[in-house]
Design an enzyme around this catalytic site. Structure first.
Site, mmCIF file in Angstrom:
data_model
loop_
_atom_site.group_PDB
_atom_site.id
_atom_site.type_symbol
_atom_site.label_atom_id
_atom_site.label_comp_id
_atom_site.label_asym_id
_atom_site.label_seq_id
_atom_site.Cartn_x
_atom_site.Cartn_y
_atom_site.Cartn_z
ATOM 1 N N PHE A 60 13.812 92.621 37.645
ATOM 2 C CA PHE A 60 12.838 91.544 37.597
ATOM 3 C C PHE A 60 13.133 90.587 36.430
ATOM 4 O O PHE A 60 14.252 90.136 36.288
ATOM 5 C CB PHE A 60 11.419 92.119 37.589
ATOM 6 C CG PHE A 60 11.091 92.819 38.897
ATOM 7 C CD1 PHE A 60 10.616 92.091 39.980
ATOM 8 C CD2 PHE A 60 11.313 94.189 39.046
ATOM 9 C CE1 PHE A 60 10.345 92.726 41.200
ATOM 10 C CE2 PHE A 60 11.050 94.827 40.257
ATOM 11 C CZ PHE A 60 10.568 94.088 41.329
ATOM 12 N N SER A 61 12.168 90.290 35.566
ATOM 13 C CA SER A 61 12.357 89.246 34.557
ATOM 14 C C SER A 61 13.379 89.590 33.489
ATOM 15 O O SER A 61 13.733 88.725 32.677
ATOM 16 C CB SER A 61 11.018 88.901 33.902
ATOM 17 O OG SER A 61 10.208 88.172 34.785
ATOM 18 N N THR A 62 13.876 90.804 33.472
ATOM 19 C CA THR A 62 14.981 91.138 32.573
ATOM 20 C C THR A 62 16.132 90.150 32.782
ATOM 21 O O THR A 62 16.846 89.811 31.837
ATOM 22 C CB THR A 62 15.472 92.574 32.847
ATOM 23 O OG1 THR A 62 14.361 93.462 32.749
ATOM 24 C CG2 THR A 62 16.541 92.993 31.853
ATOM 25 N N GLY A 63 16.287 89.685 34.007
ATOM 26 C CA GLY A 63 17.363 88.755 34.333
ATOM 27 C C GLY A 63 17.243 87.402 33.666
ATOM 28 O O GLY A 63 18.233 86.661 33.592
ATOM 29 N N LYS A 64 16.058 87.043 33.189
ATOM 30 C CA LYS A 64 15.913 85.763 32.493
ATOM 31 C C LYS A 64 16.789 85.722 31.249
ATOM 32 O O LYS A 64 17.368 84.685 30.902
ATOM 33 C CB LYS A 64 14.450 85.528 32.113
ATOM 34 C CG LYS A 64 13.505 85.242 33.280
ATOM 35 C CD LYS A 64 12.098 84.963 32.767
ATOM 36 C CE LYS A 64 11.148 84.526 33.882
ATOM 37 N NZ LYS A 64 10.798 85.613 34.803
#
Length: 386
Positions: A60-64
């Site tokens: 999820f937002s880890t990819g940001k």
């Protein structure tokens, strides 16, 4: 597996979290001073499949944080100026009064384009990258951006990806491969997962919608409650609860939320950022760049989407640990459900944790596993420095 002796308490803590199939599975990796010191995994990737060395998870937002690091590689070469308008590189972005929004605004969630709900029609609309980009171009910015940040839960990744695409003339996922994966010698940085690798993705569970409440109803109700209205706008597009399990997600470029990683790859990337840009004899970023991107940009004001203050740096946020003392210069990104990764330049340590068990008993949105593991790791590292 790898566990340096000083980190045995951390490994024991991690393994205790994954003793039953209902706890799912996970991987944990730590780098210290540019060297791997922990690389472990445990639990189940599916009901009848154990987590193994090759397992990966949608984080999820880890990819940001990964997407932001791609942009910083380009900026370090002078191709992007954080304080120039986005429209300098992406002219169509200037539509609807957005000509003055800068790259720095995008990286600190002050572009005013947080709305994912209704951005494009249909539950599968956000799978169409070109359609989403056109919609973002046509959108006016929320005026609250001039006062504070508004967390771009889903849209952040598209904005960063398209800036990189416009500057380089190369599709974002190809730039990701050359600027991060190839440089680090780690393959597992995926938004579009290679077809032959998709059997390695751990199955996520449970459902992200509140128990007994349909996603659409929950989103509509939250949209009517002013203090949390932004959460529905930013993170609850139509059919998102089902879309997160749709195999088509792994065919689409959505760097704000659909990144698939190994803990090993994430820890190595952040390991470089914690070690003056160097890891395994490879240079990811210069020390002066790391100092700049890790400097707090937004703090002290309530984020108008999240409803609480967030310390954003340039594309990352400060990690939160279950400890009295918090790291003051660390930066990275956590994701919905509990995954996350960060660098701590003060101690030279990086930590990455990916899991398929979303949240805990109260909510699938998140829990304290990473905060507790991070606190233990920091305590170990701090003792080493004394």
């Amino acid at each position: 597996m790898l566990v340096e002796s000083d980190y045995l308490p951390l490994a024991d803590q991690f393994f205790s979290m994954y003793r039953e199939p209902g706890q799912g599975g996970a991987a944990l990796a730590v780098y210290q001073d540019g060297e791997p010191v922990v690389d472990i995994w445990a639990g189940w990737a599916d009901r009848d499949k154990r987590w193994n060395r090759n397992s990966v998870a949608m984080a999820f937002s880890t990819g940001k944080g990964v997407a932001s690091t791609v942009l910083h590689r380009i900026a370090e070469r002078g191709l992007i100026d954080y304080d120039l308008p986005v429209a300098t590189y992406w002219p169509e972005f200037a539509q609807a009064g957005k000509a003055d929004i800068t790259v720095r605004d995008v990286l600190t969630h002050r572009a005013g384009l947080h709305r994912a709900k209704g951005l494009v029609p249909g539950s599968a609309g956000i799978l169409d990258y070109d359609r989403v980009i056109a919609a973002l171009e046509a959108c006016p910015a929320d005026p609250r951006r001039l006062r504070t940040s508004g967390y771009h839960a889903i849209t952040f990744g598209w904005l960063v990806a398209e800036i990189v695409h416009r500057v380089t003339g190369t599709p974002f996922i190809d730039v990701l491969r050359t600027e991060i994966a190839d440089v680090l010698g780690e393959d597992e940085f995926w938004y579009v997962v290679p077809e032959g690798r998709r059997d390695r993705i751990a199955k996520i569970f449970p459902h992200i919608n509140p128990p007994g409440i349909k996603w659409g109803i929950a989103s509509s109700v939250i949209s009517l409650v002013r203090p949390v209205r932004g959460l529905a706008e930013a993170g609850m597009p139509e059919g998102f609860d089902k879309l997160v399990r749709d195999p088509r997600v792994h065919e689409s470029v959505m760097p704000g939320w659909n990144g698939v990683f190994s803990a090993r790859a994430l820890a190595k990337m952040y390991g470089a950022l914690a070690n003056n840009g160097e890891v395994d004899g490879r240079t990811l970023l210069k020390p002066e760049t790391i100092e700049q991107i890790g400097t707090r940009q937004v703090a002290g004001h309530y984020d108008y989407v999240l409803g609480y203050p967030v310390s954003f740096t340039l594309g990352y946020h400060r990690p939160v640990l279950m400890a009295k003392s918090q790291p003051h210069k660390a930066f990275g990104h956590y994701g919905m459900g509990g995954s996350g990764a960060y660098a701590d330049p003060e101690t030279g340590m990086s930590l990455a944790f990916v899991t398929n068990r979303l949240g805990g008993s109260l909510t699938a949105l998140g829990d304290l596993r990473l905060a507790r593991l991070g606190a233990t790791a920091r305590a170990i590292t701090t003792r080493q420095d004394q």
